[in-house]
Design a protein around this motif. Structure first.
Motif, PDB file in Angstrom:
ATOM      1  N   ASP A 170      -7.880   8.388  -5.340  1.00 49.25           N
ATOM      2  CA  ASP A 170      -7.665   8.497  -3.901  1.00 49.25           C
ATOM      3  C   ASP A 170      -6.262   7.986  -3.624  1.00 49.25           C
ATOM      4  O   ASP A 170      -5.983   6.793  -3.787  1.00 49.25           O
ATOM      5  N   GLU A 171      -5.371   8.863  -3.233  1.00 46.53           N
ATOM      6  CA  GLU A 171      -3.973   8.456  -3.075  1.00 46.53           C
ATOM      7  C   GLU A 171      -3.761   7.500  -1.910  1.00 46.53           C
ATOM      8  O   GLU A 171      -2.740   6.821  -1.842  1.00 46.53           O
ATOM      9  N   TRP A 172      -4.722   7.409  -0.989  1.00 49.46           N
ATOM     10  CA  TRP A 172      -4.576   6.520   0.167  1.00 49.46           C
ATOM     11  C   TRP A 172      -5.133   5.127  -0.099  1.00 49.46           C
ATOM     12  O   TRP A 172      -4.568   4.135   0.367  1.00 49.46           O
ATOM     13  N   THR A 173      -6.230   5.028  -0.828  1.00 52.41           N
ATOM     14  CA  THR A 173      -6.795   3.706  -1.124  1.00 52.41           C
ATOM     15  C   THR A 173      -6.347   3.173  -2.478  1.00 52.41           C
ATOM     16  O   THR A 173      -6.442   1.970  -2.743  1.00 52.41           O
ATOM     17  N   GLY A 174      -5.886   4.069  -3.344  1.00 54.56           N
ATOM     18  CA  GLY A 174      -5.515   3.663  -4.700  1.00 54.56           C
ATOM     19  C   GLY A 174      -6.691   3.599  -5.654  1.00 54.56           C
ATOM     20  O   GLY A 174      -6.524   3.234  -6.816  1.00 54.56           O
TER      21      GLY A 174
ATOM     22  N   GLU B  57       4.044   5.488  -6.129  1.00 55.50           N
ATOM     23  CA  GLU B  57       4.160   5.247  -7.565  1.00 55.50           C
ATOM     24  C   GLU B  57       3.163   6.145  -8.305  1.00 55.50           C
ATOM     25  O   GLU B  57       2.459   6.939  -7.698  1.00 55.50           O
ATOM     26  N   ASP B  58       3.120   6.012  -9.615  1.00 64.34           N
ATOM     27  CA  ASP B  58       2.221   6.831 -10.441  1.00 64.34           C
ATOM     28  C   ASP B  58       1.163   5.958 -11.120  1.00 64.34           C
ATOM     29  O   ASP B  58       1.125   5.860 -12.350  1.00 64.34           O
ATOM     30  N   PRO B  59       0.292   5.304 -10.334  1.00 68.92           N
ATOM     31  CA  PRO B  59      -0.696   4.427 -10.963  1.00 68.92           C
ATOM     32  C   PRO B  59      -1.617   5.198 -11.899  1.00 68.92           C
ATOM     33  O   PRO B  59      -1.941   6.361 -11.638  1.00 68.92           O
ATOM     34  N   TYR B  60      -1.983   4.561 -12.980  1.00 67.74           N
ATOM     35  CA  TYR B  60      -2.926   5.063 -13.981  1.00 67.74           C
ATOM     36  C   TYR B  60      -2.331   6.101 -14.928  1.00 67.74           C
ATOM     37  O   TYR B  60      -2.972   6.440 -15.932  1.00 67.74           O
ATOM     38  N   VAL B  61      -1.136   6.600 -14.658  1.00 67.85           N
ATOM     39  CA  VAL B  61      -0.584   7.632 -15.533  1.00 67.85           C
ATOM     40  C   VAL B  61      -0.299   7.064 -16.925  1.00 67.85           C
ATOM     41  O   VAL B  61      -0.344   7.797 -17.917  1.00 67.85           O
ATOM     42  N   GLY B  62      -0.043   5.768 -17.003  1.00 69.88           N
ATOM     43  CA  GLY B  62       0.123   5.152 -18.317  1.00 69.88           C
ATOM     44  C   GLY B  62      -1.072   5.370 -19.225  1.00 69.88           C
ATOM     45  O   GLY B  62      -0.933   5.449 -20.455  1.00 69.88           O
TER      46      GLY B  62
ATOM     47  N   GLU C 237       0.827  -1.206   0.000  1.00 68.04           N
ATOM     48  CA  GLU C 237       0.000   0.000   0.000  1.00 68.04           C
ATOM     49  C   GLU C 237       0.864   1.261   0.000  1.00 68.04           C
ATOM     50  O   GLU C 237       0.608   2.208  -0.748  1.00 68.04           O
ATOM     51  N   ASP C 238       1.882   1.279   0.852  1.00 70.70           N
ATOM     52  CA  ASP C 238       2.771   2.444   0.898  1.00 70.70           C
ATOM     53  C   ASP C 238       3.564   2.584  -0.397  1.00 70.70           C
ATOM     54  O   ASP C 238       3.826   3.697  -0.860  1.00 70.70           O
ATOM     55  N   ARG C 239       3.935   1.449  -0.947  1.00 72.22           N
ATOM     56  CA  ARG C 239       4.665   1.476  -2.214  1.00 72.22           C
ATOM     57  C   ARG C 239       3.804   2.058  -3.328  1.00 72.22           C
ATOM     58  O   ARG C 239       4.235   2.938  -4.083  1.00 72.22           O
ATOM     59  N   LEU C 240       2.558   1.606  -3.415  1.00 73.87           N
ATOM     60  CA  LEU C 240       1.641   2.087  -4.451  1.00 73.87           C
ATOM     61  C   LEU C 240       1.414   3.595  -4.331  1.00 73.87           C
ATOM     62  O   LEU C 240       1.299   4.297  -5.333  1.00 73.87           O
TER      63      LEU C 240
END
Length: 265
Positions: free
Chosen positions: A229-233, A45-50, A39-42
């Motif tokens: 949501d940067e905390w839940t992803g 990171e930049d999820p969904y930016v792709g 969770e902290d790693r995610l």
């Protein structure tokens, strides 16, 4: 889960879109040494930016996590060894064995070799070209229920341009891009777009300008995580789609300016 290193698509365009911090996958032999939870790693990171790259002919989307190898840092800093390297986070239980570090650095070297080959081609084919280097950043670091960080220092889009060595040459294009981003209505508001407020552009941009300037202009677009949501992803895919369309709207603006510079389109 993507086990491949990255996705590289090429087409007939002088614009390259990239998402080099998009990845989350870490190979198992590295995972066995991780102290940092997923969770902290995610969150870093930049999820969904792709997905922001999806409407461009030239796309580079990296699937390996920056916590395995960070392609946006110099080679000697590309593996996070201490909390100081990773926003105070302890990444590993113990030091990584040398052979695992070396294997990760092979990925780094391959990426920059491929980028060098691609940029040589782009310079020869178009003379001038643009890279949209897309990232995202957190603005609720104090916790999911705490107030967000003040807008004064956290624009919706931070345009990093500090590594551009030939600012005068690219000035008109940079201003046109800022204007286009600022005038796009985003769910009932206009986005706050400012230059070099929170981020200046990372090593990938610096490497590009040092090795291929003045022929390349790398615009590092850091999007505040207003699309998730940067905390839940959890993602807001409507907002992600709108951002994808927003960056696509830059294409005619950039092409017009490239023509005025004498690019061979």
């Amino acid at each position: 889960m993507k086990k491949v290193l990255w996705q590289i698509n090429t087409g007939n365009s002088p614009i390259i879109s990239t998402a080099i911090h998009n990845g989350h996958f870490i190979r198992k032999e590295i995972k066995d040494f991780l102290f940092l939870n997923e969770e902290d790693r995610l969150r870093e990171e930049d999820p969904y930016v792709g997905l922001f790259t999806k409407y461009f002919d030239n796309r580079i989307v990296v699937y390996r996590s920056r916590f395995e190898i960070d392609l946006n840092r110099p080679r000697e800093k590309a593996i996070y060894k201490t909390p100081k390297d990773a926003w105070g986070l302890q990444v590993y239980k113990t030091d990584l064995p040398k052979h695992l570090e070396e294997k990760s650095l092979l990925i780094y070297d391959l990426f920059y070799r491929l980028m060098s080959e691609l940029f040589i081609y782009m310079k020869k084919r178009y003379r001038y070209f643009v890279v949209l280097d897309m990232h995202s950043y957190n603005y609720r670091r104090k916790g999911p229920d705490a107030p967000p960080e003040p807008d004064k220092f956290n624009p919706d889009i931070n345009l990093g341009t500090k590594t551009i060595k030939n600012r005068k040459l690219w000035e008109t294009l940079i201003e046109a891009v800022k204007e286009q981003l600022s005038k796009h209505e985003f769910f009932g508001k206009y986005l706050d777009v400012r230059e070099n407020i929170k981020f200046y552009g990372g090593y990938f941009a610096r490497w590009s300008h040092e090795n291929f300037g003045p022929n390349v202009c790398v615009l590092s677009l850091e999007f505040k995580k207003i699309f998730m949501d940067e905390w839940t992803g959890e993602a807001d895919f409507e907002k992600i789609e709108e951002i994808s369309r927003l960056v696509k709207s830059l294409e005619p603006v950039i092409l017009k300016e490239l023509v005025s510079l004498g690019a061979k389109l």
